[in-house]
Scaffold this motif. Structure first.
Motif, PDB file in Angstrom:
ATOM      1  N   GLY A 124       0.799  -1.319   0.002  1.00 48.33           N
ATOM      2  CA  GLY A 124      -0.037   0.048  -0.150  1.00 48.33           C
ATOM      3  C   GLY A 124       0.822   1.267   0.116  1.00 48.33           C
ATOM      4  N   THR A 125       1.755   1.235   0.594  1.00 49.52           N
ATOM      5  CA  THR A 125       2.801   2.403   0.983  1.00 49.52           C
ATOM      6  C   THR A 125       3.674   2.627  -0.401  1.00 49.52           C
ATOM      7  N   MET A 126       4.018   1.444  -1.134  1.00 55.34           N
ATOM      8  CA  MET A 126       4.807   1.795  -2.423  1.00 55.34           C
ATOM      9  C   MET A 126       3.602   2.206  -3.458  1.00 55.34           C
ATOM     10  N   VAL A 127       2.407   1.678  -3.197  1.00 50.99           N
ATOM     11  CA  VAL A 127       1.214   2.524  -4.433  1.00 50.99           C
ATOM     12  C   VAL A 127       1.033   3.963  -3.976  1.00 50.99           C
ATOM     13  N   ALA A 128       0.940   4.231  -2.598  1.00 52.78           N
ATOM     14  CA  ALA A 128       0.776   5.600  -2.428  1.00 52.78           C
ATOM     15  C   ALA A 128       1.937   6.326  -2.897  1.00 52.78           C
ATOM     16  N   ASN A 129       3.071   5.695  -2.960  1.00 50.99           N
ATOM     17  CA  ASN A 129       4.357   6.455  -3.558  1.00 50.99           C
ATOM     18  C   ASN A 129       4.206   6.787  -4.888  1.00 50.99           C
ATOM     19  N   MET A 130       3.740   5.527  -5.438  1.00 52.36           N
ATOM     20  CA  MET A 130       3.676   5.795  -6.873  1.00 52.36           C
ATOM     21  C   MET A 130       2.562   6.824  -7.440  1.00 52.36           C
ATOM     22  N   VAL A 131       1.472   6.935  -6.607  1.00 54.93           N
ATOM     23  CA  VAL A 131       0.426   8.200  -6.756  1.00 54.93           C
ATOM     24  C   VAL A 131       1.251   9.402  -6.526  1.00 54.93           C
ATOM     25  N   ASN A 132       1.739   9.470  -5.573  1.00 58.39           N
ATOM     26  CA  ASN A 132       2.612  10.808  -5.222  1.00 58.39           C
ATOM     27  C   ASN A 132       3.420  11.065  -6.648  1.00 58.39           C
ATOM     28  N   ARG A 133       4.242  10.171  -6.808  1.00 57.41           N
ATOM     29  CA  ARG A 133       5.346  10.300  -7.950  1.00 57.41           C
ATOM     30  C   ARG A 133       4.627  10.868  -9.281  1.00 57.41           C
ATOM     31  N   VAL A 134       3.539  10.160  -9.622  1.00 59.44           N
ATOM     32  CA  VAL A 134       2.618  10.549 -11.001  1.00 59.44           C
ATOM     33  C   VAL A 134       2.246  11.821 -10.808  1.00 59.44           C
ATOM     34  N   LEU A 135       1.881  12.477  -9.687  1.00 65.00           N
ATOM     35  CA  LEU A 135       1.147  13.775  -9.732  1.00 65.00           C
ATOM     36  C   LEU A 135       2.486  14.582  -9.675  1.00 65.00           C
ATOM     37  N   ASP A 136       3.629  14.209  -9.011  1.00 58.91           N
ATOM     38  CA  ASP A 136       4.841  15.013  -9.529  1.00 58.91           C
ATOM     39  C   ASP A 136       4.923  15.214 -10.893  1.00 58.91           C
ATOM     40  N   PHE A 137       5.126  14.279 -11.544  1.00 56.09           N
ATOM     41  CA  PHE A 137       5.368  14.141 -13.045  1.00 56.09           C
ATOM     42  C   PHE A 137       4.462  15.272 -13.677  1.00 56.09           C
ATOM     43  N   TYR A 138       3.167  15.077 -13.269  1.00 57.79           N
ATOM     44  CA  TYR A 138       2.137  15.861 -13.809  1.00 57.79           C
ATOM     45  C   TYR A 138       2.516  17.393 -13.626  1.00 57.79           C
ATOM     46  N   VAL A 139       2.924  17.587 -12.397  1.00 54.60           N
ATOM     47  CA  VAL A 139       2.749  18.945 -11.782  1.00 54.60           C
ATOM     48  C   VAL A 139       4.354  19.575 -12.984  1.00 54.60           C
ATOM     49  N   ASN A 140       5.326  18.645 -12.706  1.00 53.54           N
ATOM     50  CA  ASN A 140       6.745  19.002 -13.711  1.00 53.54           C
ATOM     51  C   ASN A 140       6.647  18.776 -15.016  1.00 53.54           C
ATOM     52  N   ASP A 141       5.478  18.592 -15.512  1.00 55.58           N
ATOM     53  CA  ASP A 141       5.347  18.144 -17.046  1.00 55.58           C
ATOM     54  C   ASP A 141       6.557  16.960 -17.250  1.00 55.58           C
ATOM     55  N   ASP A 142       6.790  16.212 -16.279  1.00 51.89           N
ATOM     56  CA  ASP A 142       7.764  15.359 -16.827  1.00 51.89           C
ATOM     57  C   ASP A 142       7.613  14.051 -17.391  1.00 51.89           C
ATOM     58  N   ILE A 143       7.482  14.143 -18.844  1.00 55.23           N
ATOM     59  CA  ILE A 143       7.319  12.782 -19.603  1.00 55.23           C
ATOM     60  C   ILE A 143       7.922  11.625 -19.295  1.00 55.23           C
ATOM     61  N   GLN A 144       9.404  11.845 -19.254  1.00 53.12           N
ATOM     62  CA  GLN A 144      10.435  10.844 -19.044  1.00 53.12           C
ATOM     63  C   GLN A 144       9.973  10.200 -17.692  1.00 53.12           C
ATOM     64  N   GLY A 145       9.640  10.883 -16.705  1.00 50.25           N
ATOM     65  CA  GLY A 145       9.216  10.240 -15.286  1.00 50.25           C
ATOM     66  C   GLY A 145       7.892   9.308 -15.782  1.00 50.25           C
ATOM     67  N   ALA A 146       6.823   9.671 -16.505  1.00 48.19           N
ATOM     68  CA  ALA A 146       5.668   9.256 -16.728  1.00 48.19           C
ATOM     69  C   ALA A 146       6.127   7.841 -17.383  1.00 48.19           C
TER      70      ALA A 146
END
Lengths: 224, 275
Positions: A124-146
């Motif tokens: 669950g913690t791993m997935v919650a981290n994934m959610v945080n990361r994908v939102l960071d990618f969204y905020v930073n417009d980071d396609i490579q991250g996505a």
């Protein structure tokens, strides 16, 4: 040239990010409440789910209005479509957080299995981290991250499949554990679904920038 | 298709359902019409027009040709006096400006009009702005210069013409000429700007510049615009009134007109599914 559309899109984008933050916090809290057997917190999460749904509706309404008023094309259209699609995904992540909270309350007084709960907590913690990361990618417009999220669900699939296996094996040995273990399987399913949704958001992020609809989660095998 | 299946707007053309927006009392009204009717000879061209226009907002008047929207707009500053009979009241600052003894020229200083085709005077750019001011007896050169710059800046034309103020206005492009005409109108410091399809003769870029100018101008002026371009109405206006066959069928906030209009005819018109 300044356009009304850009100003409204910036507002919309801010609302989306705020909703993202709210959903990711809720998911983290929900997983934590499950591990802590914190029924009061779980009830709060259930009650607050309406707020997430209302945000989704407000954002959708605004996107419909912007499509009607500005008839966006090319990059403008993709920005709007991305938000429209991703906001539903966010709302569903919120629903999963709520569902985990419902299971937390449901487990009242049942026998528990510590090592399974630990595994659920880790996943669950791993997935919650994934959610945080994908939102960071969204905020930073980071396609490579996505794009880098491709295949990440595989680990989650493996973990949740393991949880299912562990739950079945304890049920076979001890009928008293069946109620709790069934909830473990259900919660593992919510976690797995959430990870799938994370890749959906990453896919929409890539679409927004490139116009290409990609598949980052082939969905090979999952029992859940 | 049987006759019964052919259900579309024209079946209830005789008395279409109307929806008129009631401007909330707390809104500041710049101008309003009451029981307005316009006749060309015996022919009733506009009936029953009761509309209030909120101050510092852009209101679009949309509808097919012959729907009465331009007739309505022109009546607002008495441009129709010679060709039509306008009945009813037009209230502006507590005054019925449709009253026959109103000083029409004075009234037009407050309620300016910009037409579809840019019609700059065959004079210099500067003189286009100063002409009406001089007619009103203003001769102070410093003030006139200030008004030239101020008006051209507000109309977003200053940067393009500041080095050629004495060039002929006829040398300007269509889009520039239209912005000059807007500058000329606002040099008189009006309250209300009426625009009759101001961008329909322009290319998309010039049209976008006019739209941008109008969005800037609404900070200082109340703007009422007739447009055939529904996207333009959607993009820039706060309110939209839909005219059909000489009546206002629906008047509401633009975002409502373009997302969930109440009258079937409005739905058909904004969908482009008309007739």
């Amino acid at each position: 040239m300044r356009r009304m559309f850009d100003e409204e899109l910036a507002d919309l984008d801010t609302s989306f990010k705020e909703m993202g933050l709210l959903v990711s916090e809720t998911l983290e809290q929900s997983v934590q409440a499950f591990l802590d057997h914190d029924r009061q917190k779980a009830q709060e999460i259930i009650d607050d789910d309406k707020a997430i749904n209302h945000r989704e509706i407000a954002i959708e309404k605004k996107t419909f209005e912007m499509i009607a008023l500005y008839q966006p094309v090319t990059t403008d259209l993709r920005e709007i479509v991305t938000i429209l699609k991703a906001v539903s995904v966010l709302e569903r992540i919120g629903d999963n957080a709520r569902n985990i909270a419902i299971s937390t309350i449901h487990m009242k007084g049942n026998k528990r299995v510590a090592n399974i709960e630990e595994k659920i907590g880790q996943t669950g913690t791993m997935v919650a981290n994934m959610v945080n990361r994908v939102l960071d990618f969204y905020v930073n417009d980071d396609i490579q991250g996505a794009e880098s999220m491709e295949g990440e669900v595989d680990q989650v699939t493996q973990d949740t499949t393991d949880i299912r296996g562990m739950a079945i094996s304890v049920m076979e040995k001890d009928p008293d554990i069946v109620t709790a273990a069934t909830d473990y399987i259900v919660v593992a399913g919510y976690i797995k679904r959430t990870a799938d949704y994370v890749t959906d958001i990453a896919e929409w992020l890539i679409y927004k920038r490139t116009g290409k609809i990609v598949e980052l989660n082939p969905g090979t095998s999952s029992y859940l | 298709m049987t006759e019964n299946q052919n259900v579309s707007f024209h079946l209830y053309d005789e008395q279409p359902k109307r929806f008129i927006y009631e401007m909330r009392p707390e809104k500041e009204i710049a101008i309003s019409t009451h029981d307005m009717q316009v006749y060309y000879g015996d022919k009733l061209a506009l009936d029953d027009a009761d509309l209030s226009f909120e101050r510092f907002k852009i209101t679009s008047l949309i509808g097919a040709s012959g729907s009465g929207k331009s007739t309505f707009l022109r009546s607002l500053n008495r441009m129709n006096d010679d060709v039509a009979t306008v009945k009813g009241q037009i209230m502006y600052r507590g005054l019925d400006i449709n009253f026959k003894d109103i000083d029409v020229y004075e009234m037009r200083r407050h309620i300016g009009m910009v037409f579809q085709r840019p019609n700059p005077f065959a004079k210099s750019i500067r003189e286009n702005i100063t002409f009406a001011l001089k007619q009103h007896g203003i001769t102070d050169k410093a003030y006139l210069d200030e008004m030239v710059e101020h008006s051209l800046r507000q109309a977003a034309l200053w940067d393009e013409v500041k080095d050629s103020l004495d060039a002929s206005a006829l040398s300007l492009s269509g889009g520039q000429a239209q912005r000059l005409v807007i500058a000329r109108a606002i040099a008189m410091k009006p309250d209300i700007l009426l625009l009759d399809e101001p961008a329909s003769a322009l290319d998309p870029i010039s049209s976008a510049k006019i739209e941008d100018t109008l969005l800037e101008l609404k900070k200082h002026y109340t703007i009422i615009i007739v447009t055939h371009n529904m996207q333009q109405a959607a993009r820039i206006s706060d309110y939209t009134a839909f005219f059909h066959m000489g009546r206002v069928l629906e008047y509401n906030e633009t975002r409502k007109i373009f997302t969930r209009p109440k009258v079937q005819l409005t739905i058909d018109y904004v969908n482009g599914n008309f007739g």
